[in-house]
Design an enzyme around this catalytic site. Structure first.
Site, PDB file in Angstrom:
ATOM      1  N   THR A 139      84.323  26.915  15.231  1.00 37.79           N
ATOM      2  CA  THR A 139      84.335  26.468  13.826  1.00 37.79           C
ATOM      3  C   THR A 139      85.440  25.431  13.688  1.00 37.79           C
ATOM      4  O   THR A 139      86.215  25.221  14.629  1.00 37.79           O
ATOM      5  CB  THR A 139      84.638  27.637  12.852  1.00 37.79           C
ATOM      6  N   ASN A 140      85.548  24.806  12.534  1.00 40.26           N
ATOM      7  CA  ASN A 140      86.625  23.836  12.320  1.00 40.26           C
ATOM      8  C   ASN A 140      87.990  24.482  12.462  1.00 40.26           C
ATOM      9  O   ASN A 140      88.923  23.906  13.007  1.00 40.26           O
ATOM     10  CB  ASN A 140      86.504  23.207  10.929  1.00 40.26           C
ATOM     11  N   CYS A 141      88.086  25.720  11.954  1.00 39.46           N
ATOM     12  CA  CYS A 141      89.398  26.383  12.007  1.00 39.46           C
ATOM     13  C   CYS A 141      89.611  27.165  13.306  1.00 39.46           C
ATOM     14  O   CYS A 141      90.741  27.458  13.675  1.00 39.46           O
ATOM     15  CB  CYS A 141      89.577  27.276  10.786  1.00 39.46           C
ATOM     16  N   TYR A 142      88.519  27.508  13.970  1.00 39.60           N
ATOM     17  CA  TYR A 142      88.624  28.233  15.246  1.00 39.60           C
ATOM     18  C   TYR A 142      87.799  27.515  16.318  1.00 39.60           C
ATOM     19  O   TYR A 142      86.670  27.895  16.608  1.00 39.60           O
ATOM     20  CB  TYR A 142      88.118  29.671  15.079  1.00 39.60           C
ATOM     21  N   PRO A 143      88.364  26.456  16.923  1.00 36.62           N
ATOM     22  CA  PRO A 143      87.544  25.608  17.802  1.00 36.62           C
ATOM     23  C   PRO A 143      87.216  26.195  19.193  1.00 36.62           C
ATOM     24  O   PRO A 143      86.194  25.866  19.761  1.00 36.62           O
ATOM     25  CB  PRO A 143      88.371  24.334  17.941  1.00 36.62           C
TER      26      PRO A 143
END
Ligand code: SF4
Ligand code: SF4
Lengths: 139, 399
Positions: free
Chosen positions: B138-142
């Site tokens: 995700t954007n916050c958890y790449p």
């Protein structure tokens, strides 16, 4: 039909030899490997169960010996690892000879190796895997 | 009933080193010798213990944030899947989970050599465990993939949370069929070849507090070698199960949900076990202290193996088919003798739950209390119980 558990000892030169494959392909011998070990000097030992027709078994044994492999009868021993035993008693109703038995009323389990007939039924009956089979080569 | 002491008073005695503690085994003979009244005045606390396979167990782990960060969606520890459908690096590792590569019962009976319970035992033994995690990113958890060896020290938080432990009494499992069957109660040989039971009987926590008068939410306990708490009543908790006149359930009844810090625990009291043809389970060691607040509570702790009856159930037919049929009842005293008689046949018995380990746990908890290292807690909420008028005068009728 012969079915036998044996210990094979082989020198460093034989380690590279695909003799299990040869046994199957040329002698119709089914070799079920129970344990294998190669020491730092590159000598190997292996516990196998060989099964084949009588004549083919003989021929296979001759083949192995001709390659410098020593065939020894197998002696098995059951080891009860007291530290791993949780005294659950599950083995005591499975063992046919009472070699694994429960002392009452203390409810502690002990192992008496003289009574053991190495039927191996306890190996998988023990939930904690506190019994092990040790394969020794009889001379 | 006249109150003899409060938990606060017991804790004051613990602090002063003046507390009197007996195990649930010792209390049986003490009451037989000195009577209820005198023993109740003397003894402040009775300690219980049990050590047996408890499948409904597992651990919540927080695996710690990585750089870059990762929202783990599939997590494996030594090949065993841990449920990751919670926050980014939180997982629940269930005791009975087996690796997806395990052939299970496709080669019958399966060996089930390794599973979630073994991972927990390995972590407690200080062994390195392979963590494999994947994520959709995700954007916050790449971060999308992670593979590394970890130990318990690398895990940020680890606590055991067992939804159902400490069954108050249980079945005696037998096999009436003509072939061997493989169950969670062990290997059962055909034609009543053996009878396996699974309770510490008179030492077992809930068989010493029959109506849950002292054990409640928040009760501090011995769990897996460390300190834990009763979190809730366990799943399938059934206080309304049939009871003897003395109040002893005649089969599975109450259960406990337990929680505790895994990092304090020991592989001695949390063990991975493999049941041939069934699966993996975890042997869990639990000990619960019972404050003797009045004579009734003492009388419950003094219930002996002779007075506790367990139903005999056929695991080849009645259990799998879910019929309520039983083949009779036996007492734990008979079960512990090594043979019981079913349909005129002498059948050897095996406990599965370890009595020596249960005794060791009750004794350890007793020592902790005597040394002032462990105090008692007031429950913050009661467990669901049953209205039951106990008749102590009458012994349960035997088969
Ligand atoms: S190998 Fe057989 S005889 Fe020996 S202890 Fe195990 S079950 Fe008993
Ligand atoms: S089954 Fe294993 S753990 Fe249980 S008593 Fe026997 S040897 Fe010990």
């Amino acid at each position: 039909m012969i079915k036998r558990k044996v210990v094979l000892r082989f020198p460093a030169a034989v380690v590279e030899l695909p003799f299990i494959y040869t046994l199957a392909r040329e002698f119709d011998v089914v070799a079920n490997i129970l344990k294998a070990n190669i020491n730092p000097r590159k000598e190997g030992s292996m516990v196998v169960e060989l099964s084949a027709e009588d004549e083919k078994y003989e021929a296979a044994v001759n083949y192995l010996q001709s390659r410098g492999i020593v065939i020894l009868p197998l002696e098995q021993q059951i080891i009860w690892v007291e530290d791993r035993c949780t005294q659950c008693g599950a083995c005591t109703v499975i063992c046919p000879t009472n070699a694994l038995w429960m002392k009452r009323p203390e409810m502690t389990v002990s192992f008496c190796s003289e009574k053991c007939v190495v039927c191996e039924q306890c190996l998988k009956a023990c939930p904690a895997r506190a019994v092990e089979a040790l394969y020794l080569a009889g001379e | 009933m006249k109150q003899l002491r409060t938990i606060k008073e017991i804790n004051e005695k613990i602090a002063k080193g003046k507390v009197v503690v007996a195990t649930a085994e010792e209390i049986v003979s003490m009451v037989a010798e000195k009577g209820v009244e005198k023993t109740a005045r003397q003894v402040d606390v009775v300690t219980t213990g049990t050590f047996g396979p408890m499948c409904s167990s597992g651990a919540f782990l927080n695996l710690g944030h990585t750089t870059p960060r990762m929202r783990m969606s599939k997590v494996y520890l030594n090949g065993v899947n841990a449920y990751a459908g919670i926050a980014a690096v939180d997982v629940y590792l269930g005791a009975t989970e087996i690796p997806e590569t395990d052939p299970a019962n496709s080669v019958f009976p399966g060996a089930f050599n390794y599973g979630g319970a073994h991972v927990i035992e390995d972590l407690l033994s200080g062994k390195k465990v392979l963590l494999e995690a994947t994520s959709y990113g995700t954007n916050c958890y790449p971060l999308q993939k992670l593979e590394k060896w970890i130990t318990l020290d690398d895990i940020k938080d680890a606590y055991l949370f067992n939804p159902r432990n400490c069954y108050q009494n249980y079945n005696v499992a037998v096999n009436l069929s003509d072939r061997t069957i493989y169950t969670y109660m062990g290997i059962l040989k055909p034609h009543l070849g053996n009878a396996n039971y699974c309770s510490a009987g008179q030492l077992s926590p809930l068989l010493n507090d029959l109506l849950y008068r002292t054990i409640g939410v928040g009760t501090k306990i011995f769990l897996g070698g460390g300190v834990g708490y009763v979190a809730w009543h366990g799943t399938q908790h059934n206080p309304h199960a049939p009871r003897t006149e003395g109040g002893v359930p005649r089969g599975g009844a109450g259960t406990l949900a337990l929680i505790g810090d895994l990092k304090q625990m020991s592989p001695k009291y949390l063990r991975g076990v493999s049941f041939l043809g069934y699966g993996v389970s975890m042997q869990v060691g639990v000990g619960v202290p019972i404050p003797i607040l009045d004579e009734e509570i003492l009388q419950f702790t003094a219930v002996s193996d002779e007075e506790i009856l367990a139903p005999i159930v056929d695991y080849s037919e009645a259990y799998p088919q879910g019929t309520e049929e039983i083949l009779g009842e036996v007492s734990y005293a008979e079960l512990k003798s090594g043979t019981i008689v079913i349909r005129g046949k002498e059948v050897p018995t095996a406990p599965l739950s370890s009595y020596p380990k249960a005794k060791e746990i009750a004794e350890t908890l007793k020592q902790w209390i005597l040394k002032g290292e462990f105090t008692l807690t007031e429950p913050v909420a009661a467990l669901p119980s049953a209205e039951f008028a106990v008749n102590f005068a009458r012994q349960p009728e035997k088969e």
